[in-house]
Design a protein around this motif. Structure first.
Motif, PDB file in Angstrom:
ATOM      1  N   LEU A 119       0.819  -1.313  -0.019  1.00  8.96           N
ATOM      2  CA  LEU A 119       0.110   0.018   0.059  1.00  8.96           C
ATOM      3  C   LEU A 119       0.971   1.241  -0.009  1.00  8.96           C
ATOM      4  CD1 LEU A 119      -2.711  -1.015   2.438  1.00  8.96           C
ATOM      5  CD2 LEU A 119      -2.747  -1.177   0.025  1.00  8.96           C
ATOM      6  N   ALA A 120       2.013   1.287   0.534  1.00  6.95           N
ATOM      7  CA  ALA A 120       3.010   2.262   0.684  1.00  6.95           C
ATOM      8  C   ALA A 120       4.390   1.811   0.389  1.00  6.95           C
ATOM      9  CB  ALA A 120       2.735   3.142   1.858  1.00  6.95           C
ATOM     10  N   ASN A 126       9.426  -4.424   5.022  1.00  6.15           N
ATOM     11  CA  ASN A 126       9.811  -5.786   4.230  1.00  6.15           C
ATOM     12  C   ASN A 126      10.035  -5.407   2.941  1.00  6.15           C
ATOM     13  OD1 ASN A 126       7.358  -6.264   3.282  1.00  6.15           O
ATOM     14  ND2 ASN A 126       6.761  -7.348   5.041  1.00  6.15           N
ATOM     15  N   LEU A 127      10.808  -6.129   2.205  1.00  8.38           N
ATOM     16  CA  LEU A 127      11.244  -6.126   0.692  1.00  8.38           C
ATOM     17  C   LEU A 127       9.945  -6.503  -0.003  1.00  8.38           C
ATOM     18  CD1 LEU A 127      13.022  -5.611  -1.708  1.00  8.38           C
ATOM     19  CD2 LEU A 127      13.953  -8.085  -1.366  1.00  8.38           C
ATOM     20  N   PHE A 134       5.902  -1.103  -5.896  1.00  6.83           N
ATOM     21  CA  PHE A 134       6.273  -0.899  -6.961  1.00  6.83           C
ATOM     22  C   PHE A 134       5.599  -1.578  -8.344  1.00  6.83           C
ATOM     23  CE2 PHE A 134       9.979   0.761  -4.586  1.00  6.83           C
ATOM     24  CZ  PHE A 134       9.855   2.281  -5.089  1.00  6.83           C
ATOM     25  N   LEU A 135       5.254  -2.663  -7.996  1.00  7.17           N
ATOM     26  CA  LEU A 135       4.576  -3.388  -9.111  1.00  7.17           C
ATOM     27  C   LEU A 135       3.517  -2.674  -9.328  1.00  7.17           C
ATOM     28  CD1 LEU A 135       5.534  -7.188  -8.453  1.00  7.17           C
ATOM     29  CD2 LEU A 135       5.929  -5.827 -10.549  1.00  7.17           C
ATOM     30  N   PHE A 136       2.429  -2.478  -8.301  1.00 11.96           N
ATOM     31  CA  PHE A 136       1.272  -1.740  -8.440  1.00 11.96           C
ATOM     32  C   PHE A 136       1.273  -0.303  -9.070  1.00 11.96           C
ATOM     33  CE2 PHE A 136      -0.534  -4.091  -4.737  1.00 11.96           C
ATOM     34  CZ  PHE A 136      -1.703  -5.016  -5.631  1.00 11.96           C
ATOM     35  N   TYR A 137       2.657   0.635  -8.649  1.00  7.07           N
ATOM     36  CA  TYR A 137       2.727   1.716  -9.110  1.00  7.07           C
ATOM     37  C   TYR A 137       2.734   1.613 -10.566  1.00  7.07           C
ATOM     38  CZ  TYR A 137       4.207   6.693  -8.029  1.00  7.07           C
ATOM     39  OH  TYR A 137       4.454   7.848  -8.080  1.00  7.07           O
TER      40      TYR A 137
END
Length: 162
Positions: A119-120, A126-127, A134-137
């Motif tokens: 979510l953020a 955690n990694l 980043f995938l969602f972004y």
């Protein structure tokens, strides 16, 4: 139908099928999570193992595969209607394929790794969570660009202006 359109439809249909299959496979993980064991009828025996994650995380990962696979199939059906308005239909199609894969992979991280909702971004967290974020972004940015492009190009007055 030109080659770009045919290739775009072929890619959308093929990747849609693969993403649907991934959603089905994740659905088995969801089932085994609910059962608290791995059992596949008609094969005898069970493996007592409680899959990690939560009900919501497994359900979301399963439905992301189904929804995004179907979205790609719908896109394959719709792109002939978009072609008069959008010059590079192949590029939009590949973008939506990237969106589908990033969303499904990011959603699949959550039930497997604890606290990995993505979510953020928080470098001290955690990694797995940062990877999902980043995938969602990436997927969200591409989705916005594709949808805005389709809206602008198709709503532009003047018909078949590219």
């Amino acid at each position: 139908m030109n080659n770009d359109l045919k290739n775009a439809q072929r890619l959308l249909l093929g990747h849609g099928a693969l993403i649907l299959l991934l959603g089905f496979i994740i659905g088995f993980g969801f089932l085994f999570f609910l059962l608290g064991e791995v059992t596949v009828w008609p094969f005898p025996g069970t493996i007592k193992y409680q899959f990690p994650g939560t009900y919501d995380a497994w359900r979301m990962a399963h439905l992301e595969g189904i929804a995004n696979g179907l979205m790609l199939w719908i896109m394959a059906a719709v792109i002939p209607l978009l072609q008069p308005y959008i010059k590079r239909i192949y590029r939009i199609s590949v973008g939506m394929i990237v969106v589908a894969w990033t969303f499904v992979i990011a959603s699949a991280i959550d039930p497997i790794f604890p606290n990995a909702r993505g979510l953020a971004f928080n470098a001290s967290s955690n990694l797995a969570s940062d990877t999902a974020f980043f995938l969602f972004y990436i997927g969200i940015i591409i989705a916005f660009v594709a949808v805005i492009t389709i809206a602008v190009k198709t709503l532009r007055p003047g018909g078949e202006v590219r």
